[in-house]
Enzyme design. Structure first.
Site, PDB file in Angstrom:
ATOM      1  CE1 TYR A 128     -17.052   0.988  12.131  1.00  0.00           C
ATOM      2  CE2 TYR A 128     -16.814   3.440  11.169  1.00  0.00           C
ATOM      3  CZ  TYR A 128     -16.471   2.512  11.232  1.00  0.00           C
ATOM      4  OH  TYR A 128     -16.985   1.851   9.800  1.00  0.00           O
ATOM      5  CE  LYS A 132     -13.342   0.898   8.310  1.00  0.00           C
ATOM      6  NZ  LYS A 132     -13.138  -0.257   7.406  1.00  0.00           N
TER       7      LYS A 132
END
Length: 385
Positions: A128, A132
């Site tokens: 994640y 990002k």
């Protein structure tokens, strides 16, 4: 092409730390890139606002600044990363799995493992935050002369005041610990009790977004890139020990009622200072007895199959939860929010009502918020027995 769009807000993101790599890259990295390319084609666009996460910093310690990423930057090693080549590598891995006829479940598992491997190789703890961070890199590199604002919230919690106190959608991050503890399912966990668990109510994140748009649109700064940590750890820290004590106090006064109508008694949560000690305990206390049950189930013609599957699922959940959150349970950083403080000052000068649009983490009374807002409304709105 639409010409009336003046501000573009990109908030699309995966919500799972261990999402499969193709999905996470598609949304967190190239999803942001695609939205930027669309926005740049709008003739009247004046500002691009992107929602990221403060934890793109990886596992850095100390005071973490509101600092941008540069294209190809990594957190570990001396090499750089080519994001477009990374996408090609992911596509080759996925194509190879499909070519060999791997079932969907195997593909999902393999792509999750592959994403985690790539993240750790480059210095990030999970897929994640890695994807990002790459999304931020692409936006900074290809924004051209379009002003870019990046909002980096920390762990988002239920609303502090708006539209009413305690609103939340879904169980998020540290909420899993609160719920598991209240139900009597979590008695110990690997963590540093002095770790600051950076929590910010969701309405403060939204207020910061609104005010940032208003201020930056008014200033029309050409081609600037501004990053805001919407966080609490620097000016109003809440430690894991604080959260443990507040949760204990709450569930002593308001015990969970189980499916049989009985009150669940909770003790004080024990923290293990070393993750390997915790995993060793889990092996000795639960995994080994479970293997005995597995053998007994075979010898007794699957008589204990249901019990074994249920216990195996619960034990694996707790172990995976510990591994997944280990980087944050031992996190030693705090997020400087100097840019956000400056945003407050400028907004006040412009006459923006900062009572109505409050995003000042110093105003949060943690005991009042946790005991009377967050925990009771988390249980009321989101948790089913």
């Amino acid at each position: 092409m639409r010409k009336e769009i003046e501000i573009f807000v990109n908030s699309a993101a995966t919500t799972c730390f261990n999402e499969r790599y193709d999905v996470a890259l598609g949304i967190n990295t190239f999803g942001a890139f695609n939205v930027l390319n669309f926005g740049k084609k709008c003739d009247k666009i004046k500002l691009f606002l992107h929602i990221s996460t403060a934890y793109v910093c990886g596992e850095k310690a100390g005071i973490i600044l509101e600092k941008r990423f540069y294209m190809g930057e990594i957190l570990k090693g001396t090499h750089s990363i080519n994001i477009f080549e990374e996408k090609r590598t992911m596509e080759e891995q996925l194509a190879q799995l499909r070519c060999h006829g791997a079932p969907d479940k195997a593909i999902k598992s393999s792509m999750k493992e592959f994403g985690l491997k790539r993240a750790k190789l480059n210095g990030w703890p999970n897929t994640y935050v890695f994807t990002k961070a790459m999304g931020e890199m692409l936006l900074g590199q290809f924004k051209g002369d379009l002003p870019l604002v990046i909002i980096r919230p920390t762990a988002i919690a239920s609303t502090y005041k708006q539209p009413f106190p305690g609103w939340i959608e879904g169980v998020r991050t540290f909420d899993s610990f609160i719920v598991s503890y209240g139900k009597g399912k979590l008695t110990c966990f690997p963590a540093n009790p002095n770790t600051i668990i950076d929590v910010i109510p969701v309405d403060m994140v939204v207020n910061a977004m609104v005010v940032a748009v208003k201020v930056h649109y008014a200033e029309r700064q050409h081609a600037c890139e501004t990053i805001y940590h919407v966080s609490s750890s620097f000016r109003n820290p809440l430690t894991l020990s604080d959260l443990r004590n507040l949760s204990h106090c709450y569930f002593i006064k308001n015990p969970w009622i189980d499916a049989n109508g009985l009150r669940v008694k909770v003790g004080q949560l024990t923290f293990f200072s070393k993750a390997n000690r915790y995993l060793l305990l889990m092996q000795m206390k639960y995994v080994l007895p479970l293997k005995v049950l597995y053998l007994a189930n075979i010898l007794c013609c699957q008589r204990f199959k249901k019990n074994y599957k249920n216990l195996n699922r619960k034990i694996n959940f707790v172990i995976q939860l510990a591994k997944l959150y280990e980087p944050y349970a031992f996190f030693l950083g705090s997020f400087n929010d100097g840019n956000l403080v400056e945003l407050q000052r400028v907004a006040e000068e412009q006459g923006i009502d900062l009572v109505e649009f409050n995003f000042d983490s110093e105003s949060i009374e943690w005991e009042e918020y946790m005991m009377n807002i967050h925990i009771p409304d988390l249980l009321k709105y989101e948790i089913k027995s």
